[in-house]
Design a protein around this motif. Structure first.
Motif, PDB file in Angstrom:
ATOM      1  N   SER A   2      -5.397   0.786  -1.851  1.00 53.39           N
ATOM      2  CA  SER A   2      -4.686   1.504  -0.796  1.00 53.39           C
ATOM      3  C   SER A   2      -4.833   0.874   0.590  1.00 53.39           C
ATOM      4  O   SER A   2      -4.206   1.344   1.537  1.00 53.39           O
ATOM      5  N   ALA A   3      -5.608  -0.189   0.707  1.00 45.82           N
ATOM      6  CA  ALA A   3      -5.765  -0.858   2.005  1.00 45.82           C
ATOM      7  C   ALA A   3      -4.441  -1.482   2.431  1.00 45.82           C
ATOM      8  O   ALA A   3      -3.672  -1.987   1.604  1.00 45.82           O
ATOM      9  N   SER A   4      -4.178  -1.470   3.722  1.00 48.30           N
ATOM     10  CA  SER A   4      -2.936  -2.012   4.265  1.00 48.30           C
ATOM     11  C   SER A   4      -2.795  -3.498   3.936  1.00 48.30           C
ATOM     12  O   SER A   4      -3.738  -4.277   4.095  1.00 48.30           O
TER      13      SER A   4
ATOM     14  N   THR B  84      -0.112  -4.961  -4.936  1.00 47.37           N
ATOM     15  CA  THR B  84      -1.465  -4.590  -4.650  1.00 47.37           C
ATOM     16  C   THR B  84      -1.874  -3.451  -5.571  1.00 47.37           C
ATOM     17  O   THR B  84      -1.024  -2.707  -6.070  1.00 47.37           O
TER      18      THR B  84
ATOM     19  N   HIS C 219       0.815  -1.211   0.000  1.00 50.82           N
ATOM     20  CA  HIS C 219       0.000   0.000   0.000  1.00 50.82           C
ATOM     21  C   HIS C 219       0.854   1.269   0.000  1.00 50.82           C
ATOM     22  O   HIS C 219       0.514   2.236  -0.666  1.00 50.82           O
TER      23      HIS C 219
END
Length: 150
Positions: free
Chosen positions: A42-44, A39, A14
């Protein structure tokens, strides 16, 4: 980006997402084929998951090179280097890019999105992909990193 078209595996966490997108766009514009392992949100997420996927693609010969991006580049480098035959390096300059290819036959370029700006990363990646391994005395040293079974 100037070099013959290559297959390149690319991944990031992220924190690396914005820089990863810039590098991806430049690689695609240069005609390279990309294996994007994510990924893309933007999620961890956990950086080792992406480092292992890129390193496996390079290790298995599905990609000639890999590109990994996280906050510092360091975690990606550590995780990728756990794979046999992988020589991942964190790049902050074109000099590091050139020497890591010439002397170390590095095959994965790692970038820290929080430490390296897009222009520097793009320049370093271009040099990394365009620079050949010198072999010779450097091959002897590479052989000592991953010795073959006797």
């Amino acid at each position: 980006m100037t070099s013959a078209p290559l297959i390149i595996a690319i991944g990031g966490d992220h924190a690396g997402l914005p820089l990863k997108a810039i590098l991806q766009e430049a690689l695609a514009a240069a005609g390279h084929s990309l294996i994007d392992v994510g990924t893309n949100a933007s999620a961890s997420v956990d950086y080792p998951d992406y480092a292992h996927q890129v390193a496996t693609a390079v290790e298995q010969g599905r990609a000639r090179f890999g590109v990994l991006v996280c906050g510092s580049g360091i975690g990606m480098q550590i995780a990728a280097n756990r794979h046999a035959g992988i020589r991942a390096t964190v790049l902050h300059s074109t000099t590091e890019a050139r020497l890591s290819r010439q002397h170390n036959d590095a095959n994965i370029a790692c970038f820290g999105a929080r430490l390296t700006g897009p222009e520097v990363a793009l320049d370093a990646l271009q040099v990394f992909l365009a620079t050949a391994f010198e072999g010779g005395r450097h091959q002897r040293r590479i052989d000592k990193i991953n010795p073959t079974a006797a």
